[in-house]
Write a protein that holds these residues in place. Sequence first.
Motif, PDB file in Angstrom:
ATOM      1  N   ARG A 379      35.314   6.590 -11.236  1.00  0.00           N
ATOM      2  CA  ARG A 379      36.667   6.642 -11.885  1.00  0.00           C
ATOM      3  C   ARG A 379      36.943   5.404 -12.406  1.00  0.00           C
ATOM      4  N   SER A 380      36.393   4.365 -11.925  1.00  0.00           N
ATOM      5  CA  SER A 380      36.939   3.015 -12.732  1.00  0.00           C
ATOM      6  C   SER A 380      36.103   2.862 -13.813  1.00  0.00           C
ATOM      7  N   ALA A 381      34.890   3.416 -14.003  1.00  0.00           N
ATOM      8  CA  ALA A 381      33.610   3.451 -14.816  1.00  0.00           C
ATOM      9  C   ALA A 381      33.370   2.043 -15.355  1.00  0.00           C
ATOM     10  N   GLY A 382      33.506   1.035 -14.555  1.00  0.00           N
ATOM     11  CA  GLY A 382      33.324  -0.229 -14.811  1.00  0.00           C
ATOM     12  C   GLY A 382      34.324  -1.120 -15.655  1.00  0.00           C
ATOM     13  N   GLY A 383      35.679  -0.512 -15.593  1.00  0.00           N
ATOM     14  CA  GLY A 383      36.700  -1.110 -16.157  1.00  0.00           C
ATOM     15  C   GLY A 383      37.849  -1.274 -15.275  1.00  0.00           C
ATOM     16  N   GLU A 384      38.737  -2.042 -15.660  1.00  0.00           N
ATOM     17  CA  GLU A 384      39.920  -2.133 -15.068  1.00  0.00           C
ATOM     18  C   GLU A 384      40.734  -0.810 -15.490  1.00  0.00           C
ATOM     19  N   THR A 385      41.191   0.031 -14.646  1.00  0.00           N
ATOM     20  CA  THR A 385      41.626   1.403 -14.708  1.00  0.00           C
ATOM     21  C   THR A 385      42.669   2.036 -14.016  1.00  0.00           C
ATOM     22  N   TRP A 386      43.875   2.775 -14.591  1.00  0.00           N
ATOM     23  CA  TRP A 386      44.536   3.437 -13.965  1.00  0.00           C
ATOM     24  C   TRP A 386      44.351   4.604 -13.964  1.00  0.00           C
ATOM     25  N   PHE A 387      44.173   5.524 -12.784  1.00  0.00           N
ATOM     26  CA  PHE A 387      43.673   6.814 -12.914  1.00  0.00           C
ATOM     27  C   PHE A 387      44.931   7.658 -12.446  1.00  0.00           C
ATOM     28  N   GLU A 388      45.244   8.594 -13.374  1.00  0.00           N
ATOM     29  CA  GLU A 388      46.466   9.416 -13.176  1.00  0.00           C
ATOM     30  C   GLU A 388      45.897  10.477 -12.014  1.00  0.00           C
ATOM     31  N   MET A 389      46.738  10.643 -10.903  1.00  0.00           N
ATOM     32  CA  MET A 389      46.278  11.446  -9.870  1.00  0.00           C
ATOM     33  C   MET A 389      47.429  12.728  -9.850  1.00  0.00           C
ATOM     34  N   GLY A 390      48.635  12.589 -10.355  1.00  0.00           N
ATOM     35  CA  GLY A 390      49.379  13.839 -10.633  1.00  0.00           C
ATOM     36  C   GLY A 390      50.866  13.228 -10.049  1.00  0.00           C
ATOM     37  N   THR A 391      51.784  14.246 -10.054  1.00  0.00           N
ATOM     38  CA  THR A 391      53.140  14.185  -9.612  1.00  0.00           C
ATOM     39  C   THR A 391      53.424  14.658  -8.057  1.00  0.00           C
ATOM     40  N   PHE A 392      54.336  13.697  -7.367  1.00  0.00           N
ATOM     41  CA  PHE A 392      54.533  14.209  -6.116  1.00  0.00           C
ATOM     42  C   PHE A 392      55.801  13.912  -5.558  1.00  0.00           C
ATOM     43  N   SER A 393      56.754  14.518  -4.921  1.00  0.00           N
ATOM     44  CA  SER A 393      57.990  14.164  -4.361  1.00  0.00           C
ATOM     45  C   SER A 393      57.987  13.387  -3.058  1.00  0.00           C
ATOM     46  N   PHE A 394      58.879  12.605  -3.161  1.00  0.00           N
ATOM     47  CA  PHE A 394      58.867  11.743  -1.984  1.00  0.00           C
ATOM     48  C   PHE A 394      60.423  11.839  -1.350  1.00  0.00           C
ATOM     49  N   TRP A 395      60.659  11.649  -0.077  1.00  0.00           N
ATOM     50  CA  TRP A 395      61.894  11.334   0.484  1.00  0.00           C
ATOM     51  C   TRP A 395      61.723   9.849   1.369  1.00  0.00           C
ATOM     52  N   ARG A 396      62.965   9.500   1.856  1.00  0.00           N
ATOM     53  CA  ARG A 396      62.566   8.222   2.662  1.00  0.00           C
ATOM     54  C   ARG A 396      61.605   8.550   3.944  1.00  0.00           C
ATOM     55  N   GLY A 397      60.815   7.311   3.841  1.00  0.00           N
ATOM     56  CA  GLY A 397      59.713   7.420   4.957  1.00  0.00           C
ATOM     57  C   GLY A 397      58.382   8.118   4.352  1.00  0.00           C
ATOM     58  N   GLY A 398      58.520   8.421   3.168  1.00  0.00           N
ATOM     59  CA  GLY A 398      57.543   8.831   2.203  1.00  0.00           C
ATOM     60  C   GLY A 398      56.422   7.750   1.772  1.00  0.00           C
ATOM     61  N   ARG A 399      55.297   8.247   1.689  1.00  0.00           N
ATOM     62  CA  ARG A 399      54.162   7.001   1.386  1.00  0.00           C
ATOM     63  C   ARG A 399      52.925   7.512   0.843  1.00  0.00           C
ATOM     64  N   ILE A 400      51.954   6.870   0.444  1.00  0.00           N
ATOM     65  CA  ILE A 400      50.623   7.200   0.250  1.00  0.00           C
ATOM     66  C   ILE A 400      49.875   6.310   1.051  1.00  0.00           C
ATOM     67  N   GLU A 401      48.651   6.888   2.024  1.00  0.00           N
ATOM     68  CA  GLU A 401      47.855   6.324   2.897  1.00  0.00           C
ATOM     69  C   GLU A 401      46.435   6.482   2.462  1.00  0.00           C
ATOM     70  N   MET A 402      45.574   5.487   2.717  1.00  0.00           N
ATOM     71  CA  MET A 402      44.050   5.698   2.333  1.00  0.00           C
ATOM     72  C   MET A 402      43.423   4.743   3.400  1.00  0.00           C
ATOM     73  N   ASP A 403      42.437   5.146   4.308  1.00  0.00           N
ATOM     74  CA  ASP A 403      41.578   4.231   4.947  1.00  0.00           C
ATOM     75  C   ASP A 403      40.093   4.489   4.681  1.00  0.00           C
ATOM     76  N   ASN A 404      39.387   3.716   5.301  1.00  0.00           N
ATOM     77  CA  ASN A 404      37.996   3.544   5.058  1.00  0.00           C
ATOM     78  C   ASN A 404      36.945   4.299   6.018  1.00  0.00           C
ATOM     79  N   ILE A 405      37.784   5.261   6.890  1.00  0.00           N
ATOM     80  CA  ILE A 405      36.942   6.259   7.765  1.00  0.00           C
ATOM     81  C   ILE A 405      36.793   7.383   6.902  1.00  0.00           C
ATOM     82  N   GLN A 406      35.458   7.625   6.142  1.00  0.00           N
ATOM     83  CA  GLN A 406      35.230   8.779   5.558  1.00  0.00           C
ATOM     84  C   GLN A 406      33.954   9.469   6.050  1.00  0.00           C
ATOM     85  N   LYS A 407      34.019  10.972   5.562  1.00  0.00           N
ATOM     86  CA  LYS A 407      32.689  11.556   6.091  1.00  0.00           C
ATOM     87  C   LYS A 407      31.457  11.007   5.513  1.00  0.00           C
TER      88      LYS A 407
END
Length: 440
Positions: A379-407
């Motif tokens: 997705r970076s294609a070897g350059g500094e990249t902003w990748f558009e993921m889509g829209t999402f609605s949040f309320w207080r306590g909402g967040r995005i998480e990512m970790d390195n434990i992957q299949k």
Amino acid sequence: MSDCGYGIAQVTTGMDGSYPDPLDTLHAGAVTTDYAANIAAGLRILGEKWNQLKDMGMSANSGSSAYIENWYMALWGYNSGVYTSSVNGGLGFFNNPINPSYPADRKAFLRYSYDDASRPGEWNYPEKILGWAEVPQLTWNGEASYAKPDMPLSALKTPPYDTFCDSSNACDPAAADPCPSWNNLCYWGKGVEWIGAQSSSNSSTEKLSYSLGSGEPELQSKYDHGSCSDYPSVYSRAIIVDDLGDHENTYDCGDFEAYQDGKFTLQVGDNITTRRNDGSFRATPYIANIDLHQLGAGFDRHVYFTHSYDYGEVFHQVTGRWQVHPASLPSGDQSGERFKVFVHLPSHGAEATVRYDFIPGDNTAGAQADYCNINQGTRSAGGETWFEMGTFSFWRGGRIEMDNIQKGGTGDDNVVFDAIAFVPFNRADPGACALVDGGL
């Protein structure tokens, strides 16, 4: 068995509270996290070994500290200790170059091949340290990482292997096992010479790349990168939550606008503590920290990165969380705040396929969590990249998480934590991630 040395100087002295004279928390922490403090601690220990040996009458050659070769025995003591007992004191047999654990026909470490570094156990500690001094490590593009010493003979003159072996330490240089007792009778306890009358024509001295007292050199980026801060597409109203926030001034980028509108947190481990067979405890954060690094790429020229591990490898887990400031989000009984979400990916260092979890926060609208799998490398294609993921609605306590434990993770592919942009948006757009936006 590893002695768990810390940092470039592999400091162990003072780092274990079960031994005498431990460092206090402040100084021990500095040794583990600050390279200058680590080097200073290592030099203090090395100087202490030099002085101990000198007090015992154990000088090398002329005894001048100006010549690098004369530090051979101090390096020996740095690694395996100096035994100051009045009876059979001195340096232990382990690092004695005639120790049969080291091949008798070995050449000087690294002098003829970098392949020596793939089997370091064939050389004693002083030989390895002096080898790295003579033959600098190379950078990613083949440049020497540091200056070589001034070596009038084009190489460091290390002692012959039988220099520390005679009747005084029950050692027979002609024997297959020169000191079979392998106890304190084998300790070396006197001064030696292997160069003769020393001068700058036959002995090596330091070469300083920077004068004493000069400031820390400016950071030099090894890769191309974008501007200090930019916005995804035309969305200058974006709330950008970066991995550094306002904590650093990397490459003179300074603080970017509206950094206080969001928060990034990085958690190492998963708060699991396990009991070892010997009854002691092992806490996961201390393991995960070992494989957490930084790179001069990405938004504002900085990312954290670790590696991708398979399910169950909780000791290596590193989790990043991006969230908009709670004051900018509605309570759960109100309509959610919709954002178009972009993730920033760096020009280099990103390799793994990872899962970003979108967590809406507590709400009465029935909105549920969703996720998006992204191959950070393609997705970076070897350059500094902003990748558009889509829209999402949040309320207080909402967040995005990512970790390195992957299949299927093997501990090899890089996982990067870079910026995420939240753009206020007035309609649902599932985007490339096909996100289910639970907002109204």
